[in-house]
Write a protein that holds these residues in place. Structure first.
Motif, short mmCIF file in Angstrom:
data_model
loop_
_atom_site.label_atom_id
_atom_site.label_comp_id
_atom_site.label_asym_id
_atom_site.label_seq_id
_atom_site.Cartn_x
_atom_site.Cartn_y
_atom_site.Cartn_z
N LEU A 8 0.77 -1.28 -0.10
CA LEU A 8 -0.02 0.10 -0.02
C LEU A 8 0.80 1.31 0.04
CD1 LEU A 8 -3.17 -0.83 2.45
CD2 LEU A 8 -2.68 -1.36 -0.20
N SER A 9 2.08 1.22 0.78
CA SER A 9 2.93 2.47 0.59
C SER A 9 3.30 2.88 -0.83
CB SER A 9 4.12 2.11 1.67
OG SER A 9 4.57 1.14 1.13
N ASP A 10 3.73 1.56 -1.42
CA ASP A 10 4.14 1.56 -2.92
C ASP A 10 3.07 2.27 -3.67
OD1 ASP A 10 6.65 0.68 -2.21
OD2 ASP A 10 5.81 -1.49 -2.84
N VAL A 11 1.90 2.06 -3.57
CA VAL A 11 0.61 2.59 -4.20
C VAL A 11 0.60 4.03 -3.84
CG1 VAL A 11 -1.84 2.59 -4.40
CG2 VAL A 11 -0.69 0.26 -4.46
N ALA A 12 0.71 4.24 -2.64
CA ALA A 12 0.57 5.74 -2.13
C ALA A 12 1.73 6.50 -2.92
CB ALA A 12 0.76 5.79 -0.46
N ALA A 13 2.83 6.10 -2.87
CA ALA A 13 3.94 6.92 -3.52
C ALA A 13 3.34 7.06 -4.99
CB ALA A 13 5.24 5.91 -3.45
N GLU A 14 3.15 5.95 -5.68
CA GLU A 14 2.76 6.04 -7.25
C GLU A 14 1.68 7.15 -7.27
OE1 GLU A 14 3.45 4.36 -10.31
OE2 GLU A 14 5.10 3.56 -9.43
N LEU A 15 0.66 7.32 -6.65
CA LEU A 15 -0.40 8.14 -6.54
C LEU A 15 -0.35 9.54 -5.93
CD1 LEU A 15 -3.28 5.81 -6.05
CD2 LEU A 15 -2.59 6.59 -8.20
N ASN A 16 1.00 9.56 -5.28
CA ASN A 16 1.19 10.80 -4.35
C ASN A 16 0.18 11.14 -3.49
OD1 ASN A 16 3.04 12.97 -3.66
ND2 ASN A 16 2.25 14.21 -5.23
N VAL A 17 -0.35 10.34 -2.93
CA VAL A 17 -1.17 10.49 -1.77
C VAL A 17 -0.83 9.75 -0.54
CG1 VAL A 17 -3.33 10.56 -3.33
CG2 VAL A 17 -2.48 8.40 -2.35
N SER A 18 -1.54 9.80 0.52
CA SER A 18 -1.06 9.17 1.99
C SER A 18 -1.42 7.74 1.93
CB SER A 18 -1.73 10.03 3.20
OG SER A 18 -3.04 9.60 3.13
N ASP A 19 -0.61 7.05 2.76
CA ASP A 19 -0.87 5.64 3.07
C ASP A 19 -2.42 5.50 3.66
OD1 ASP A 19 1.70 5.19 2.54
OD2 ASP A 19 2.30 4.45 4.38
N SER A 20 -2.60 6.27 4.44
CA SER A 20 -4.11 6.16 4.85
C SER A 20 -5.15 6.31 3.88
CB SER A 20 -4.17 7.11 6.12
OG SER A 20 -4.32 8.21 5.69
N GLN A 21 -5.09 7.18 3.03
CA GLN A 21 -5.68 7.33 1.75
C GLN A 21 -6.10 5.86 0.95
OE1 GLN A 21 -4.03 11.12 0.37
NE2 GLN A 21 -6.16 11.66 0.16
N VAL A 22 -4.80 5.38 0.69
CA VAL A 22 -4.79 4.20 -0.24
C VAL A 22 -5.42 3.02 0.74
CG1 VAL A 22 -3.36 2.45 -1.13
CG2 VAL A 22 -2.71 4.86 -1.41
N TYR A 23 -5.27 2.93 1.87
CA TYR A 23 -5.96 2.02 2.64
C TYR A 23 -7.53 2.19 2.73
CZ TYR A 23 -7.26 -0.75 6.99
OH TYR A 23 -7.88 -1.46 7.74
N HIS A 24 -8.07 3.34 2.81
CA HIS A 24 -9.38 3.81 2.77
C HIS A 24 -9.83 3.37 1.41
CE1 HIS A 24 -13.21 5.61 3.10
NE2 HIS A 24 -13.11 6.22 2.35
N MET A 25 -9.15 3.49 0.44
CA MET A 25 -9.59 3.13 -0.97
C MET A 25 -9.56 1.82 -1.19
SD MET A 25 -7.36 6.09 -3.21
CE MET A 25 -6.65 4.85 -4.20
N VAL A 26 -8.75 0.80 -0.50
CA VAL A 26 -8.94 -0.45 -0.53
C VAL A 26 -10.10 -0.98 0.18
CG1 VAL A 26 -7.56 -2.36 0.21
CG2 VAL A 26 -6.42 -0.91 -1.16
N ARG A 27 -10.18 -0.70 1.40
CA ARG A 27 -11.29 -0.96 2.37
C ARG A 27 -12.60 -0.69 1.90
NH1 ARG A 27 -11.91 -4.24 5.48
NH2 ARG A 27 -12.70 -3.13 7.26
N SER A 28 -12.68 0.47 1.28
CA SER A 28 -14.03 0.74 0.66
C SER A 28 -14.50 -0.07 -0.74
CB SER A 28 -14.22 2.11 0.31
OG SER A 28 -13.41 2.55 -0.61
N GLY A 29 -13.34 -0.77 -1.30
CA GLY A 29 -13.65 -1.31 -2.33
C GLY A 29 -13.47 -0.66 -3.81
N GLU A 30 -12.98 0.65 -3.46
CA GLU A 30 -12.44 1.40 -4.67
C GLU A 30 -11.27 1.13 -5.63
OE1 GLU A 30 -11.42 6.17 -5.55
OE2 GLU A 30 -12.06 5.50 -3.63
N LEU A 31 -10.42 0.56 -4.85
CA LEU A 31 -9.23 0.08 -5.49
C LEU A 31 -9.15 -1.51 -5.15
CD1 LEU A 31 -6.59 0.43 -6.90
CD2 LEU A 31 -5.43 1.21 -4.71
N PRO A 32 -9.22 -2.42 -6.01
CA PRO A 32 -8.99 -3.78 -5.89
C PRO A 32 -7.59 -4.14 -5.14
CG PRO A 32 -9.88 -3.51 -8.03
CD PRO A 32 -9.52 -2.07 -7.50
N ALA A 33 -7.89 -5.14 -4.23
CA ALA A 33 -6.65 -5.54 -3.63
C ALA A 33 -6.92 -6.83 -2.98
CB ALA A 33 -6.36 -4.52 -2.50
#
Length: 76
Positions: A8-33
């Protein structure tokens, strides 16, 4: 060769967002993981991330068409 799965930290770096934002995107189902390992660590497949990015480009393009630039916006 690039790894198939990203932290998730790698994804956050790719998208230039925070780790917590990526975690939320994954947990909400917005980003498949997937969860892997005994501790259930999240991983995002690189191909799914690229699909997500393309989807966001398409959504943004639709939004731009539906919300044309106004004179006021052009001055900002």
């Amino acid at each position: 060769m690039e790894p198939r799965f990203l932290l998730l930290s790698d994804v956050a770096a790719e998208l230039n967002v925070s780790d917590s934002q990526v975690y939320h995107m994954v947990r909400s189902g917005e980003l498949p993981a997937i969860k892997v390992g005994g501790r259930g660590q999240w991983r995002v497949e690189r191909a799914k991330l690229e699909e997500y990015i393309q989807q966001k480009y398409a959504e943004t393009a639709k939004w731009v068409l539906a919300n044309p630039l106004t004179e006021r916006d052009a001055a900002e």
